[in-house]
Motif scaffolding. Structure first.
Motif, PDB file in Angstrom:
ATOM      1  N   PHE A 468     -22.962   7.162  27.519  1.00 17.03           N
ATOM      2  CA  PHE A 468     -21.607   7.442  27.993  1.00 17.03           C
ATOM      3  C   PHE A 468     -21.392   6.687  29.315  1.00 17.03           C
ATOM      4  CE2 PHE A 468     -18.286  10.051  30.045  1.00 17.03           C
ATOM      5  CZ  PHE A 468     -17.344  10.044  29.037  1.00 17.03           C
ATOM      6  N   VAL A 469     -20.975   5.419  29.204  1.00 14.60           N
ATOM      7  CA  VAL A 469     -20.710   4.572  30.367  1.00 14.60           C
ATOM      8  C   VAL A 469     -19.283   4.062  30.233  1.00 14.60           C
ATOM      9  CG1 VAL A 469     -21.384   2.514  31.669  1.00 14.60           C
ATOM     10  CG2 VAL A 469     -23.123   3.883  30.499  1.00 14.60           C
ATOM     11  N   VAL A 470     -18.374   4.637  31.024  1.00  9.93           N
ATOM     12  CA  VAL A 470     -16.961   4.280  30.856  1.00  9.93           C
ATOM     13  C   VAL A 470     -16.343   3.774  32.149  1.00  9.93           C
ATOM     14  CG1 VAL A 470     -16.564   5.820  28.902  1.00  9.93           C
ATOM     15  CG2 VAL A 470     -16.289   6.694  31.232  1.00  9.93           C
ATOM     16  N   SER A 471     -17.145   3.253  33.040  1.00 14.40           N
ATOM     17  CA  SER A 471     -16.634   2.647  34.265  1.00 14.40           C
ATOM     18  C   SER A 471     -16.507   1.149  34.077  1.00 14.40           C
ATOM     19  CB  SER A 471     -17.566   2.938  35.441  1.00 14.40           C
ATOM     20  OG  SER A 471     -17.215   2.148  36.559  1.00 14.40           O
ATOM     21  N   ASN A 472     -15.373   0.598  34.473  1.00 10.35           N
ATOM     22  CA  ASN A 472     -15.190  -0.844  34.363  1.00 10.35           C
ATOM     23  C   ASN A 472     -16.159  -1.613  35.246  1.00 10.35           C
ATOM     24  OD1 ASN A 472     -12.304   0.259  33.562  1.00 10.35           O
ATOM     25  ND2 ASN A 472     -12.517  -1.786  32.705  1.00 10.35           N
ATOM     26  N   GLN A 473     -16.619  -0.987  36.338  1.00  9.02           N
ATOM     27  CA  GLN A 473     -17.596  -1.646  37.190  1.00  9.02           C
ATOM     28  C   GLN A 473     -18.927  -1.848  36.459  1.00  9.02           C
ATOM     29  OE1 GLN A 473     -17.712  -2.966  40.406  1.00  9.02           O
ATOM     30  NE2 GLN A 473     -15.499  -2.908  40.256  1.00  9.02           N
ATOM     31  N   TYR A 474     -19.153  -1.086  35.399  1.00  8.99           N
ATOM     32  CA  TYR A 474     -20.400  -1.204  34.648  1.00  8.99           C
ATOM     33  C   TYR A 474     -20.171  -1.747  33.244  1.00  8.99           C
ATOM     34  CZ  TYR A 474     -21.929   1.670  38.542  1.00  8.99           C
ATOM     35  OH  TYR A 474     -22.181   2.139  39.810  1.00  8.99           O
ATOM     36  N   GLY A 475     -19.038  -2.442  33.066  1.00  5.43           N
ATOM     37  CA  GLY A 475     -18.835  -3.206  31.840  1.00  5.43           C
ATOM     38  C   GLY A 475     -18.156  -2.504  30.695  1.00  5.43           C
ATOM     39  N   SER A 476     -17.464  -1.383  30.937  1.00  7.08           N
ATOM     40  CA  SER A 476     -16.804  -0.701  29.825  1.00  7.08           C
ATOM     41  C   SER A 476     -15.705  -1.579  29.228  1.00  7.08           C
ATOM     42  CB  SER A 476     -16.216   0.626  30.287  1.00  7.08           C
ATOM     43  OG  SER A 476     -15.107   0.413  31.139  1.00  7.08           O
ATOM     44  N   ILE A 477     -15.349  -1.297  27.986  1.00  6.75           N
ATOM     45  CA  ILE A 477     -14.363  -2.095  27.248  1.00  6.75           C
ATOM     46  C   ILE A 477     -13.124  -1.237  27.031  1.00  6.75           C
ATOM     47  CG2 ILE A 477     -13.919  -3.371  25.120  1.00  6.75           C
ATOM     48  CD1 ILE A 477     -17.007  -3.650  24.878  1.00  6.75           C
ATOM     49  N   SER A 478     -11.966  -1.771  27.358  1.00  8.25           N
ATOM     50  CA  SER A 478     -10.731  -0.994  27.242  1.00  8.25           C
ATOM     51  C   SER A 478     -10.203  -1.002  25.811  1.00  8.25           C
ATOM     52  CB  SER A 478      -9.662  -1.547  28.192  1.00  8.25           C
ATOM     53  OG  SER A 478      -9.194  -2.802  27.736  1.00  8.25           O
ATOM     54  N   LYS A 479      -9.350  -0.024  25.528  1.00  8.36           N
ATOM     55  CA  LYS A 479      -8.710   0.091  24.221  1.00  8.36           C
ATOM     56  C   LYS A 479      -7.252   0.464  24.427  1.00  8.36           C
ATOM     57  CE  LYS A 479     -11.257   2.218  21.004  1.00  8.36           C
ATOM     58  NZ  LYS A 479     -11.896   1.180  20.191  1.00  8.36           N
ATOM     59  N   ASP A 480      -6.386  -0.074  23.586  1.00  8.86           N
ATOM     60  CA  ASP A 480      -5.000   0.379  23.587  1.00  8.86           C
ATOM     61  C   ASP A 480      -4.966   1.816  23.082  1.00  8.86           C
ATOM     62  OD1 ASP A 480      -2.269   0.410  23.833  1.00  8.86           O
ATOM     63  OD2 ASP A 480      -1.888  -0.713  21.988  1.00  8.86           O
ATOM     64  N   THR A 481      -4.160   2.647  23.718  1.00 15.68           N
ATOM     65  CA  THR A 481      -4.108   4.083  23.386  1.00 15.68           C
ATOM     66  C   THR A 481      -2.795   4.392  22.688  1.00 15.68           C
ATOM     67  OG1 THR A 481      -5.418   4.533  25.377  1.00 15.68           O
ATOM     68  CG2 THR A 481      -4.324   6.410  24.325  1.00 15.68           C
ATOM     69  N   TRP A 482      -2.899   4.861  21.445  1.00 15.97           N
ATOM     70  CA  TRP A 482      -1.715   5.125  20.637  1.00 15.97           C
ATOM     71  C   TRP A 482      -1.507   6.632  20.480  1.00 15.97           C
ATOM     72  CZ3 TRP A 482      -1.886   1.392  15.782  1.00 15.97           C
ATOM     73  CH2 TRP A 482      -1.843   0.074  16.227  1.00 15.97           C
ATOM     74  N   ILE A 483      -0.308   7.066  20.837  1.00 16.24           N
ATOM     75  CA  ILE A 483       0.126   8.421  20.493  1.00 16.24           C
ATOM     76  C   ILE A 483       0.989   8.267  19.254  1.00 16.24           C
ATOM     77  CG2 ILE A 483       1.233  10.511  21.338  1.00 16.24           C
ATOM     78  CD1 ILE A 483      -1.243   9.529  22.944  1.00 16.24           C
ATOM     79  N   VAL A 484       0.490   8.761  18.121  1.00 19.34           N
ATOM     80  CA  VAL A 484       1.090   8.407  16.831  1.00 19.34           C
ATOM     81  C   VAL A 484       1.636   9.636  16.111  1.00 19.34           C
ATOM     82  CG1 VAL A 484      -0.378   6.386  16.563  1.00 19.34           C
ATOM     83  CG2 VAL A 484      -1.144   8.570  15.650  1.00 19.34           C
ATOM     84  N   SER A 485       2.608   9.368  15.253  1.00 19.89           N
ATOM     85  CA  SER A 485       3.164  10.401  14.378  1.00 19.89           C
ATOM     86  C   SER A 485       3.609   9.721  13.100  1.00 19.89           C
ATOM     87  CB  SER A 485       4.357  11.106  15.056  1.00 19.89           C
ATOM     88  OG  SER A 485       5.412  10.190  15.276  1.00 19.89           O
ATOM     89  N   ASP A 486       4.016  10.520  12.136  1.00 24.09           N
ATOM     90  CA  ASP A 486       4.438   9.948  10.857  1.00 24.09           C
ATOM     91  C   ASP A 486       5.945   9.813  10.754  1.00 24.09           C
ATOM     92  OD1 ASP A 486       5.061  12.586  10.809  1.00 24.09           O
ATOM     93  OD2 ASP A 486       3.986  13.069   8.948  1.00 24.09           O
ATOM     94  N   ARG A 487       6.638   9.987  11.889  1.00 22.90           N
ATOM     95  CA  ARG A 487       8.086   9.804  11.896  1.00 22.90           C
ATOM     96  C   ARG A 487       8.510   9.137  13.190  1.00 22.90           C
ATOM     97  NH1 ARG A 487      10.455  14.201  14.687  1.00 22.90           N
ATOM     98  NH2 ARG A 487       8.960  15.839  15.218  1.00 22.90           N
TER      99      ARG A 487
END
Length: 855
Positions: A468-487
């Protein structure tokens, strides 16, 4: 629609899951939104996803998206990393999460006001005094430095990860200068452009409404709805880890990007030092950590902040988002007291659970931590203290004893947290989809109705499997975050900006930005001119060596010496008494191209050009950044000994020349004709004049034999891009008189001296004048005098030479005087517009690099 192939892709991924994953629900069933996404991935194909991943890398590089890593030899301007597969959360779940985020923001805002206000939390024993007064984020000077309005915490960010119970658990609060929202925008822009098919069958919520609300909130936060409302974005500078994001957001929101030295406090107000004079500042969005904000009352060695800023806040004359002192809420130990504090202040339980935390400053908690050290995570309570998290289970018996000793010596400095295995999420690693741990940073902005949550966020996944390494200083990789629905998403409330604000046509240009734009023009022209002349010299040199036989080479020596004069890289070819360098000029020429440590070389000039470009990153559009990226690629090649040699150098110089002309073309077609353009153009014209004069003085002030003079005249006309024009206009043999007539006096030719002087005069005449003074300033007078000297010159007289020395004295005197006059323009412009060089706090010393909280 699920197909047999997409089902196989899902099953293959599920076999890799070791604990629990975002794609499955509490019953172990694949969530519908993830099934839809996997169907889209299968439709695109893994190979094509891998290809698109490379396109994402190229696009991020082209737009200059970077994240700097401190204390790393390869860390500065490290490319931003983005995974192809987004992080999905269903809209129904996000609504529940949003309520918890809004509750937390409201709670922290009340805590901030209480800590720097009535102090009820301390009086009633809800918070231990040590967590406030011993907190490195608490500043007594901020006690009465409050902003107007009902809320102090205007911008807030929360780090979360899905816990064992399937709910989002809060990991951290970011309250002083939350970062990352700009990267979230970049991620959405790139993914929606390069992978639009991924969203097929889903409706993804937009991010833009969050930033519209932010603009509205900032206007209201000023407390003054005046026509010339001035909002600025305060950055630590180009060395900061997230400088790209700061410049990107400033450009997106339309606010000037400023540094501490661009601002000053006078008469209780904050002023922006712009080329139009001092402009009052109403709102500051700061990305500088608390301690650096005001060297008069906080950290005295800060060169990033504004002396007197706290005083201006106290006077109610400026709003700072968020106000200094808000870092008190980022103390890790507060996690242990938030449930009790929430019931005390809001009368309700926390909706989003914090990770279980024990503060060692209490006896019972200390004993529990010491007894269970082997299965806990140990951190420092104060984030400012450099201390990486320690996992008890990874320590030897001796290491555990040493840690226990350290905790007993200073128990209040330590906290312990439960080690929880958070959920994983699909990530494209190479050409396979693997589960990686991930955390999401959510963003909130204060509004009239409470807090609005961004419909998305910045998700970071671990670069290493099963860690569990989620700091950008230690090389984490970002992801686009989608809040999704079916309508289709329904816009419940139309967001409009506050009434009473008229359309503002004036745009502030800070003095620092003005000077950097000026030097962008100068360094670009310096690079282009040097590249052009070296290319001409190499053409002549190669042609003579390979095809010239035993012909005399006087003209080559003249060109080589002119090259040294042009670049000011003495002694070079000028003081080569033995003639060794002239006999074999290629090593010196290659050094003039590739030596980035030597002032005047092409590599050095490109580096300086790029530094000036980056310093005003917010000024450039996407098309400009693409060509800047190509220029940077050329720099890497010419600095590489394996790439640069006598066979490849001409090709690289041709590419560089083309890309620099393209840079000029893009600016000419897209840049508004405002003060920014005028200063860049003035820098370009000044440098062009001075460099052209240098070549003329190096080549034409002496008379040479006919064959040598013919070669020199041809090279000079090529350097001025006038050889074709000369042949079309004169249709005769090359002569000094005709050449000087064209180069000095032909007003229709962009590279003639009189044309450049006229262009420079126009730029200077349209720049702001102090107090609307209609009289000429010293820079305008100098250009006018130079222009008059050139226009009144007698070409026939300038062409004459002394019969014994062959010296053209009149020509040399004219060129020398014009050069002197144009050189004085830079001094005048500095005193008129670049006044930030007069430091407000020059008595202090600092070597900080503008480090802010990492993301």
């Amino acid at each position: 629609m699920l197909t047999e192939n997409s089902i196989r892709l899902l099953q293959s991924y599920q076999k890799q899951i070791s604990s629990y994953d975002e794609i499955v629900d509490s019953k172990g069933q694949v969530k519908p939104v993830w099934a839809t996404l996997f169907a889209s991935i299968e439709k695109i194909g893994i190979q094509e996803m891998t290809n698109r991943k490379q396109e994402i890398v190229n696009t991020l590089r082209e737009i200059g998206a970077t994240y700097n890593v401190y204390e790393s030899p390869d860390g500065m301007n490290r490319p931003w990393q983005l995974d192809s597969i987004p992080f999905l959360i269903e809209q129904k779940e996000w609504q529940q999460i949003s309520r918890g985020l809004q509750q937390r923001a409201t709670l922290l805002d009340l805590m901030l006001k209480d800590i720097y206000g009535d102090g009820r939390l301390l009086k009633d024993g809800i918070l231990p005094p040590e967590l406030v007064y011993g907190n490195t984020g608490f500043y007594r000077a901020c006690h009465d430095a409050k902003i107007a309005g009902s809320k102090q915490l205007l911008v807030h960010a929360v780090d979360m990860a899905r816990g064992p119970d399937g709910r989002m658990w809060v990991l951290d609060n970011r309250t002083q200068a939350p970062s990352g929202s700009g990267y979230a925008l970049v991620n959405r822009s790139v993914v929606s452009k390069l992978l639009p098919e991924l969203a097929e069958g889903m409706y993804v919520s937009r991010l833009a409404p969050f930033f519209t609300t932010m603009q509205n909130t900032l206007i209201q936060a000023s407390g003054r709805l005046r026509d010339n409302l001035n909002i600025v974005y305060l950055t630590p500078g180009p060395n900061n880890e997230s400088y790209f994001e700061q410049a990107y957001l400033a450009s997106y929101l339309g606010y000037p990007l400023v540094q501490g030295d661009d601002l000053l406090v006078r008469d209780g107000y904050v002023w922006l030092k712009s080329i139009d004079g001092l402009e009052r500042v109403d709102v500051i969005i700061r990305r500088i950590d608390d301690e650096w904000c005001d060297p008069l009352e906080l950290r005295e060695d800060s060169r990033l902040g504004v002396p007197g800023l706290l005083h201006a806040i106290r006077m109610g004359n400026v709003t700072v988002v968020n106000p200094p002192g808000s870092s008190v809420l980022e103390n890790n130990a507060l996690h242990a007291f938030l449930p009790t504090t929430c019931r005390y202040l809001l009368g309700e339980d926390l909706i989003l659970p914090p990770i279980a935390t024990w503060w060692c400053g209490q006896t019972a908690e200390l004993n529990y931590v010491l007894e269970n050290l082997h299965k806990l995570i140990i951190k420092k309570a104060n984030r400012r203290q450099k201390f990486r998290s320690v996992y008890g289970r990874l320590l030897s018996r001796m290491q555990l004893q040493e840690l226990k000793k350290a905790i007993r010596e200073s128990p209040a400095e330590y906290i312990a947290q439960e080690e929880v295995s958070f959920s994983t999420t699909p990530s494209l690693i190479g050409d396979t989809i693997e589960p990686r741990y991930a955390a999401i940073r959510a963003y909130l902005i204060a509004s009239e109705n409470g807090y609005q949550v961004m419909q998305g966020g910045l998700t970071r996944s671990s670069p290493e499997k099963d860690r569990f390494v989620v700091s950008n200083q230690y090389g984490s990789i970002s992801k686009d975050t989608w809040i999704v629905s079916d309508r289709v998403e329904e816009v419940k409330e139309k967001i409009t900006l506050s009434a009473g604000i008229s359309i503002q046509k004036h745009t502030s240009l800070p003095s620092r930005s003005a000077e950097n734009l000026f030097w962008v023009g100068r360094y670009c022209e310096r690079t282009l001119s040097t590249t052009t002349f070296i290319g001409i010299t190499l053409d002549v040199l190669n042609g003579h060596r390979n095809f010239g036989g035993s012909a005399k080479s006087d003209h080559m020596e003249l060109l080589l010496r002119a090259l040294t004069h042009l670049t000011l890289t003495y002694p070079g070819f000028v003081e080569d008494e033995k003639g060794d360098i002239l006999k074999n000029p290629y090593p010196e020429i290659l050094d003039l191209i590739s030596n980035a440590q030597k002032t005047g070389t092409i590599a050095y000039n490109i580096q300086s050009f790029l530094m000036s470009i980056i310093a005003v990153r917010d000024k450039w559009n996407l098309e400009t950044w693409r060509i800047v990226d190509l220029i940077e690629n050329i720099l890497k090649k010419i600095k590489d000994p394996a790439t640069l040699n006598t066979n490849t150098v001409q090709q690289l110089l041709d590419k560089l020349q083309t890309r620099l002309f393209t840079f000029y073309g893009i600016l000419s077609e897209t840049m508004p004709r405002n003060n920014e353009y005028l200063l860049l153009e003035a820098g370009k014209q000044m440098e062009r004049i001075l460099l052209r004069i240098s070549i003329l003085r190096s080549t034409l002030v002496f008379k040479y034999e006919e064959s040598t003079e013919h070669e020199i005249l041809e090279a000079v006309l090529l350097y001025h891009h006038l050889l074709v024009n000369y042949r079309m206009m004169y249709r005769a043999q090359l002569t000094v008189e005709a050449t000087l007539d064209m180069i000095l006096l032909e007003e229709t030719l962009p590279y003639s001296l009189v044309y450049q002087l006229n262009a420079l005069s126009t730029c200077l005449g349209n720049l702001p004048r102090a107090g609307q003074n209609t009289r000429l300033n010293q820079a305008q007078k100098a250009v006018l005098e130079a222009s008059a000297l050139v226009k009144l010159s007698d070409i026939a007289q300038l062409s004459k030479y002394d019969s014994e020395s062959f010296y053209r004295e009149d020509l040399d005197k004219l060129l020398s005087e014009v050069s002197r006059l144009i050189s004085s323009v830079s001094v005048t412009l500095t005193s008129l517009y670049f006044s930030h060089t007069i430091m407000q706090h020059s008595f202090i010393q600092s070597n900080d690099n503008g480090k802010a909280h990492e993301i």
